[in-house]
Design a protein around this motif. Structure first.
Motif, short mmCIF file in Angstrom:
data_model
loop_
_atom_site.label_atom_id
_atom_site.label_comp_id
_atom_site.label_asym_id
_atom_site.label_seq_id
_atom_site.Cartn_x
_atom_site.Cartn_y
_atom_site.Cartn_z
N ARG A 57 87.58 50.12 73.88
CA ARG A 57 87.98 50.86 72.76
C ARG A 57 88.68 49.77 71.57
O ARG A 57 89.71 50.14 70.93
CB ARG A 57 88.97 51.94 72.95
CG ARG A 57 88.61 53.08 73.53
CD ARG A 57 89.55 54.21 73.78
NE ARG A 57 88.90 55.33 74.76
CZ ARG A 57 89.57 56.37 74.92
NH1 ARG A 57 90.81 56.52 74.48
NH2 ARG A 57 89.14 57.51 75.58
N PHE A 61 80.71 48.08 66.72
CA PHE A 61 79.38 48.17 67.47
C PHE A 61 79.94 48.17 69.08
O PHE A 61 79.01 48.89 69.77
CB PHE A 61 78.33 47.16 67.17
CG PHE A 61 77.87 47.03 65.67
CD1 PHE A 61 77.37 48.03 65.30
CD2 PHE A 61 78.16 45.99 65.01
CE1 PHE A 61 76.70 48.29 64.28
CE2 PHE A 61 77.39 46.15 63.67
CZ PHE A 61 76.91 46.95 63.36
N GLU A 63 82.53 49.13 70.73
CA GLU A 63 83.01 50.60 71.26
C GLU A 63 81.56 51.55 71.15
O GLU A 63 81.42 52.42 72.10
CB GLU A 63 84.13 51.32 70.49
CG GLU A 63 84.63 52.55 71.09
CD GLU A 63 85.70 52.99 70.53
OE1 GLU A 63 86.14 53.95 70.63
OE2 GLU A 63 86.30 51.95 69.59
N ALA A 64 81.06 51.63 70.07
CA ALA A 64 79.80 52.53 70.18
C ALA A 64 78.85 52.18 71.17
O ALA A 64 78.25 53.07 71.53
CB ALA A 64 79.11 52.35 68.71
N LEU A 65 78.57 50.99 71.45
CA LEU A 65 77.67 50.80 72.62
C LEU A 65 78.22 51.14 74.13
O LEU A 65 77.56 51.57 74.76
CB LEU A 65 77.08 49.29 72.59
CG LEU A 65 76.02 48.87 73.46
CD1 LEU A 65 74.58 49.70 73.51
CD2 LEU A 65 75.87 47.38 73.39
N ASN A 68 80.89 54.71 73.90
CA ASN A 68 80.36 55.85 73.65
C ASN A 68 78.87 56.00 73.53
O ASN A 68 78.37 57.13 72.79
CB ASN A 68 81.03 56.15 72.23
CG ASN A 68 82.29 56.11 72.21
OD1 ASN A 68 83.11 56.46 73.28
ND2 ASN A 68 83.23 55.49 71.08
N GLY A 69 78.25 54.96 73.99
CA GLY A 69 76.73 55.06 73.84
C GLY A 69 75.71 55.68 74.59
O GLY A 69 74.35 55.86 74.47
#
Length: 374
Positions: A57, A61, A63-65, A68-69
């Motif tokens: 966290r 990019f 964290e997004a990948l 949370n991806g």
């Protein structure tokens, strides 16, 4: 370094290995080790809402990948998988594929119904859920099926994989849960099915699009696997109940779906049973189904067709079901090839060669040749 080759030596490795690494990183995060948090703090990482500093966290990019991806990457996988569903297949392959997918689905559904009748459908024996059973038993490993039928089966056995690709993804599991009484609205089905449907339409309209999207069947897998693992605790994989549940799903899948497929093939006068036994496995990609079902439940709750508590119950079991299905994948990766080898040996002892397209055994072909020469 032969990293990819090493990973692929593990059954379902492209799914299972990244999943385990994601769980490992998340486990470290949840331990909130001072040395790790202090290091992240010195780098300028923002704290979470709970006041912790976590590896997965850090924002941006990354964290997004990696955190949370999962859902976006699963959607990309389903879109690409849909594009590979070829509607132009031979009659024999169509017949076999239809028999296999129907028998496998009905077997998984029947076991799920019986389980829900005798145990808690959300967390029964060994913590098993109806969701985990149906997702694990109805979704076969297409790569393993293709490999086994190409070695032991005939051309139409291999061609049946075009139909079997329909069970990739969460749609059939979602349909089964709806039949079992969960109130998923039409929009929940559309939300899951739409990427598959658009991919299938485009892939069949333009062969170049199908070829372009073909890598999408494989490329997103390790990424969404890691992201799924990033929502799990590594301890889940060493929980005796989770291991027992995964082994149970795996054994039931090989024995029951393989046996049901053999009975259906026998009913429809097929001599070789290589195809149904080759399909008696659990796909590594099936581990993505619980997360997709939880997302569909959230859609259902938002539309008022499902209570918030019921949707929350699906979300609560998603991580455990993912771990159980992953273990089932490993189990069937061992059992399924062994079963195919045993069936092939048995058939050959009866004069049946699974590689022959004509459904005639060696003895019958020899008699035909003798009759022609006479």
């Amino acid at each position: 370094m032969k990293i990819k080759q090493t990973i692929e030596k593990v059954p379902g490795g492209l799914m299972v290995v990244p999943l385990m690494f994601g769980a490992l990183f998340n486990t470290i995060d949840q331990m909130h080790l001072p040395v790790v948090m202090n290091f992240l703090k010195t780098l300028g990482v923002a704290p979470t809402s709970e006041g912790y500093y976590e590896l997965l966290r850090i924002g941006g990019f990354s964290e997004a990948l990696f955190k949370n991806g999962a859902l976006v990457l699963i959607a990309l996988f389903l879109f690409s998988a849909g594009s590979q569903m070829n509607l132009r297949i031979g009659g024999a392959a169509l017949k076999k594929g239809s028999l296999l997918i129907v028998s496998k689905y009905l077997t998984g559904l029947s076991v799920g119904i019986l389980f829900g009748y005798f145990f808690d459908p959300m967390s029964g024996l060994f913590g098993l859920s109806t969701l985990a059973i149906i997702a694990g038993m109805t979704n076969g490993n297409g790569g393993m099926y293709a490999a086994l039928t190409s070695q032991y089966g005939n051309r139409s056995d291999v061609g049946a994989v075009a139909i079997l690709s329909l069970n990739d993804g969460p749609f059939l599991t979602l349909l089964a849960l709806g039949l079992l009484g969960s109130s998923f609205p039409v929009i929940a089905f559309i939300a899951v099915l739409l990427p598959i449907a658009i991919g299938m339409i485009l892939g069949n309209l333009d062969p170049e699009i199908r070829e372009f999207l073909k890598p999408g069947e494989i490329l997103p897998v390790p990424f969404f696997a890691f992201a799924l693992g990033a929502g799990m605790n590594l301890a889940s994989f060493f929980n005796p109940d989770v291991v027992a549940a995964g082994l149970t799903i795996g054994i039931l899948t090989t024995v029951l779906t393989g046996g049901a497929g053999i009975l259906i093939f026998k009913l429809f006068k097929e001599k070789s049973y290589i195809a149904p036994v080759s399909e008696a496995s659990t796909a590594g990609n099936a581990a993505a189904t619980p997360a997709a079902i939880a997302a569909a439940a959230a859609v259902a709750a938002g539309s008022g067709m499902m209570s918030a508590s019921e949707a929350a119950s699906f979300e609560a079991i998603a991580a455990v079901a993912t771990a159980q299905i992953s273990i089932a994948t490993l189990t069937t990766a061992i059992l399924c090839p062994i079963a195919v080898i045993l069936v092939d040996r048995y058939q050959r002892s009866k004069g049946i060669d699974g590689k022959l397209e004509t459904n005639k055994g060696k003895k019958q072909e020899k008699n035909d040749k003798n009759a022609q020469s006479a």
